[in-house]
Design a protein around this motif. Sequence first.
Motif, PDB file in Angstrom:
ATOM      1  N   ARG A  77      24.286  86.279  18.764  1.00  0.00           N
ATOM      2  CA  ARG A  77      25.731  86.160  18.929  1.00  0.00           C
ATOM      3  C   ARG A  77      26.216  84.763  18.533  1.00  0.00           C
ATOM      4  NH1 ARG A  77      25.960  87.082  24.063  1.00  0.00           N
ATOM      5  NH2 ARG A  77      26.102  89.349  23.828  1.00  0.00           N
ATOM      6  N   VAL A 115      26.050  84.369  14.665  1.00  0.00           N
ATOM      7  CA  VAL A 115      27.131  85.096  13.986  1.00  0.00           C
ATOM      8  C   VAL A 115      28.459  84.368  14.174  1.00  0.00           C
ATOM      9  CG1 VAL A 115      28.461  87.236  13.964  1.00  0.00           C
ATOM     10  CG2 VAL A 115      25.963  87.325  14.102  1.00  0.00           C
ATOM     11  N   ASP A 116      28.722  83.870  15.374  1.00  0.00           N
ATOM     12  CA  ASP A 116      29.964  83.129  15.624  1.00  0.00           C
ATOM     13  C   ASP A 116      30.042  81.877  14.752  1.00  0.00           C
ATOM     14  OD1 ASP A 116      30.717  84.988  17.503  1.00  0.00           O
ATOM     15  OD2 ASP A 116      30.143  83.784  19.245  1.00  0.00           O
ATOM     16  N   LEU A 166      28.644  81.383  11.832  1.00  0.00           N
ATOM     17  CA  LEU A 166      28.876  81.792  10.447  1.00  0.00           C
ATOM     18  C   LEU A 166      30.316  82.245  10.239  1.00  0.00           C
ATOM     19  CD1 LEU A 166      25.506  83.675   9.966  1.00  0.00           C
ATOM     20  CD2 LEU A 166      26.225  81.660   8.668  1.00  0.00           C
ATOM     21  N   HIS A 167      30.871  82.956  11.195  1.00  0.00           N
ATOM     22  CA  HIS A 167      32.273  83.372  11.098  1.00  0.00           C
ATOM     23  C   HIS A 167      33.214  82.176  11.126  1.00  0.00           C
ATOM     24  CE1 HIS A 167      31.536  87.803  12.524  1.00  0.00           C
ATOM     25  NE2 HIS A 167      31.203  87.602  11.268  1.00  0.00           N
ATOM     26  N   ILE A 220      21.139  89.017  11.626  1.00  0.00           N
ATOM     27  CA  ILE A 220      22.285  88.102  11.657  1.00  0.00           C
ATOM     28  C   ILE A 220      23.083  88.196  10.360  1.00  0.00           C
ATOM     29  CG2 ILE A 220      22.941  85.660  11.706  1.00  0.00           C
ATOM     30  CD1 ILE A 220      20.476  85.222  13.535  1.00  0.00           C
ATOM     31  N   ARG A 226      25.132  91.425  10.390  1.00  0.00           N
ATOM     32  CA  ARG A 226      26.285  91.421  11.298  1.00  0.00           C
ATOM     33  C   ARG A 226      27.372  90.449  10.841  1.00  0.00           C
ATOM     34  NH1 ARG A 226      24.304  92.136  17.608  1.00  0.00           N
ATOM     35  NH2 ARG A 226      23.134  94.071  17.278  1.00  0.00           N
ATOM     36  N   ALA A 227      26.971  89.310  10.280  1.00  0.00           N
ATOM     37  CA  ALA A 227      27.958  88.314   9.850  1.00  0.00           C
ATOM     38  C   ALA A 227      28.474  88.575   8.439  1.00  0.00           C
ATOM     39  CB  ALA A 227      27.341  86.913   9.916  1.00  0.00           C
ATOM     40  N   ARG A 228      27.769  89.437   7.692  1.00  0.00           N
ATOM     41  CA  ARG A 228      28.112  89.747   6.303  1.00  0.00           C
ATOM     42  C   ARG A 228      28.150  88.485   5.446  1.00  0.00           C
ATOM     43  NH1 ARG A 228      26.095  93.825   5.515  1.00  0.00           N
ATOM     44  NH2 ARG A 228      27.150  93.911   3.489  1.00  0.00           N
TER      45      ARG A 228
END
Length: 274
Positions: free
Chosen positions: A140, A143-144, A146-147, A176, A179-181
Amino acid sequence: MSLIRRLTGFVRLYLGLVALGAICLTWTPLALLLYPLLPARAGRLLGRWVISRGFRMYLGGLSLMGACRFDLDEVDALRGSGPMILAPNHPCLLDALMIVSRLPDVACVMKAALIRNVFMGAGARMARYIRNEPLIAMIRGAVDSLHAGQHLLLFPEGTRSVRTPVSPFQKSLALIACRARVPVQTLIIETDSGYLRKGWPLFRRPAMPIHFRVRLGRRFPPPDGDIARYTAELEAWFAAELAAPSLVPPAPAGAGPDALADPAIGKPVRSALP
């Protein structure tokens, strides 16, 4: 002359280790003070910038002493390139330092024990580095980051290599990326020494200067959902790319092609080890 070279090598080795400890300990009290005072974004940017500059100064000191030679220029091309996962192989303890020294805003996934470490813990917390456990929280947090547009440094092997050319890859990196694309930028780390590999005693003097090179590899698009296949493809690419490296550490006598030397006992470490 041989004795002088040996003594000089020990001086370089110990000065390098002392310098790294001094850099970390100098920043620790300041990081402890500033962490609760600064907003999260400001603390993150300052913490990562200080770590990047500190590591760059440390590696520069090793170069000036003649202990190491670093070829890291290709990493500079990643500055401002947008969110992606940086995925290097992991031959030795200096790998993360070399990459972070060239990129001032990288979210690093670190072992939880290192974030609790007196030398690195305060600085890592201020930089908002990500603990590698528990796994769900790590994914989590990655991913955050990377976003939010950051680079994420994550070693696919999870720890330093225990077999040649790479140890089995973990699936968390592919998960990861899915999910983060975001794409996965591979980096190839090569060295002509076994210094600070698995099994290398911290105070054992290597032959100097040690050469390190980090070069950019293939950039993989995010996986389409098949995490196992993507992980296998990534591992196979690294194995093929490292099959004929430009820098090669000396192999132990009698070791097989899938073994690394354990200098502490003079025997190879087989790939069957966990």
